[in-house]
Design an enzyme around this catalytic site. Structure first.
Site, PDB file in Angstrom:
ATOM      1  N   HIS A  20      -4.520 -16.703  65.804  1.00  0.00           N
ATOM      2  CA  HIS A  20      -4.392 -15.607  64.831  1.00  0.00           C
ATOM      3  C   HIS A  20      -4.756 -14.216  65.359  1.00  0.00           C
ATOM      4  O   HIS A  20      -4.328 -13.217  64.791  1.00  0.00           O
ATOM      5  CB  HIS A  20      -5.253 -15.880  63.596  1.00  0.00           C
ATOM      6  CG  HIS A  20      -4.805 -17.055  62.791  1.00  0.00           C
ATOM      7  ND1 HIS A  20      -3.512 -17.189  62.338  1.00  0.00           N
ATOM      8  CD2 HIS A  20      -5.472 -18.157  62.363  1.00  0.00           C
ATOM      9  CE1 HIS A  20      -3.407 -18.325  61.654  1.00  0.00           C
ATOM     10  NE2 HIS A  20      -4.574 -18.933  61.660  1.00  0.00           N
TER      11      HIS A  20
HETATM   12 ZN   LIG Z   1      -5.095 -23.645  60.978  1.00  0.00          ZN
END
Ligand SMILES: [Zn+2]
Ligand SMILES: [Zn+2]
Length: 386
Positions: free
Chosen positions: A127
């Site tokens: 992320h």
């Molecule tokens: Zn995840």
């Protein structure tokens, strides 16, 4: 164990220890195969992150202050650090360097021909963005690793992400890069962090058709997942013809994971590394690097799912029925709930999902739509244009 947000945080590095221990208890992980990761160098981190962000993370001291002063709220928000998801912890910068170092080392091993396959379970922090921490991720070891491949090895990389969350950081880093194809299967962003990963996100410019997203409906089960995974992975590998495959093996799509709404069982976690292995041998002379990722049921799910990646890598031929007693007894002390006794989940582990047909149908339609940009007709049409 450096990468630790603290007690109560779902991202817990004990998962890696339990996985290694499980393999050792079975006698399937020889010490000579375990390497101590190096710390990534700062110039390597800068392949994937802006200098101001790295300088910021580096300058936060162990007390969570900057030079003894409380850090401005706005600055923290801007850099995505000190949030509920990604709180400040001791040695944050060094922990990020170590996770990235493990991934870089795994890549070098494989691309220098010292190993066909390598596994780095601390990696897979998909992320983090160039100038921002996000979703438990400080530095994006995957982006750093792939940039390292492009810069130093000039190879085509197929990245496949089966974490329940969309692999957004990796997607955006290579959105217009035709030398990297990203394929992510995840619970639809309509209901789950980070909200991206829709079918129409297909890449841009020269990178068009090299980003493939397969969003899955909540309550997706094994059969529908396996079909989506098999079909997309096979088609994308055939279309892209990679030199190396990198898999992000988050194990949070399991029905017992507390953070997501997908309903996979160990049947899927057997199949995920099996297909990656097969396609790596078919297209890349075996070159395959597998990374960790999410996975928040650390006692019942993650060690089994991750151990299966390693067992696949070593072409394990034994029967997988019950887990070693010694392992169960050792780890049971740390948890009140039941630790599973078997590699597989029970036949019907949860109540039947009422909308099964509808969910599978929606997934099928999404899959067709997602693969349209690499379908024969379209690729043919694009070829004729040039
Ligand atoms: Zn995840
Ligand atoms: Zn192999």
């Amino acid at each position: 164990m450096l990468y630790q947000f603290g007690p109560g945080h779902p991202f817990n590095p004990i998962r890696t220890k339990m996985t290694v221990d499980l393999l050792q208890c079975m006698g399937s992980l020889d010490d000579s195969y375990i390497l101590t990761p190096r710390f990534a160098r700062e110039e390597e981190i800068l392949l994937g992150h802006s200098k101001d962000y790295v300088d910021f993370v580096k300058s936060i001291d162990d007390a969570g202050t900057l030079d003894g002063h409380a850090i401005d709220e706005e600055l923290l928000l801007n850099y995505g650090i000190g949030t509920e998801d990604t709180p400040i912890f001791k040695n944050m910068h060094r922990a990020g360097l170590m996770a990235a170092g493990g991934t870089l080392e795994a890549i070098d091993l494989v691309l220098q021909g010292k190993a066909k396959h390598a596994l780095s379970l601390m990696g897979g922090l998909h992320h983090a963005l160039s100038g921002k921490g996000s979703g438990f991720c400080i530095y994006n070891d995957i982006v750093i690793g792939i940039k390292h491949i492009l810069k130093n090895y000039h190879k085509k990389v197929l990245y496949i992400d089966t974490d329940a969350h969309h692999g957004d950081g990796v997607q955006w880093a290579f959105y217009d890069e035709p030398g990297v194809c990203t394929l992510s299967l995840h619970e639809t962003g309509k209901y789950l962090f980070p909200g991206t990963g829709a079918v129409h996100e297909r890449g841009s410019g020269a990178g068009y058709a090299f980003t493939v997203n397969i969003p899955l409906e909540p309550f997706t089960e094994d059969d529908s997942f396996i079909e989506s995974y098999r079909e997309s992975f096979e088609k994308v590998a055939e279309y892209f013809k990679p030199d190396i495959i990198i898999t992000q093996n988050g194990a949070d799509a399991h029905y017992q994971d507390p953070l997501t709404h997908l309903m996979l069982t160990m049947k899927s976690y057997h199949f995920i590394p099996k297909l990656a292995h097969e396609l790596a041998h078919k297209y890349c002379q075996g070159k395959w690097v597998a990374l960790g990722g999410g996975g928040y049921n650390i006692f019942q799910v993650v060690p089994r799912a991750w151990a299966l990646i390693w067992l696949e890598m070593i072409h394990y031929q034994g029967r997988l029925d019950t887990l070693p007693r010694t392992w169960i007894e050792k780890w049971q002390k740390y948890w009140d709930g039941p630790i599973p006794e078997k590699w597989s989940d029970p036949q019907h582990p949860y109540e039947a999902i009422p909308r099964k047909e509808e969910i599978s149908y929606k997934n099928e339609m999404n899959l067709k739509n997602a693969l349209y940009s690499i379908s024969n007709e379209l690729v043919h049409k694009l070829d004729q244009r040039f």
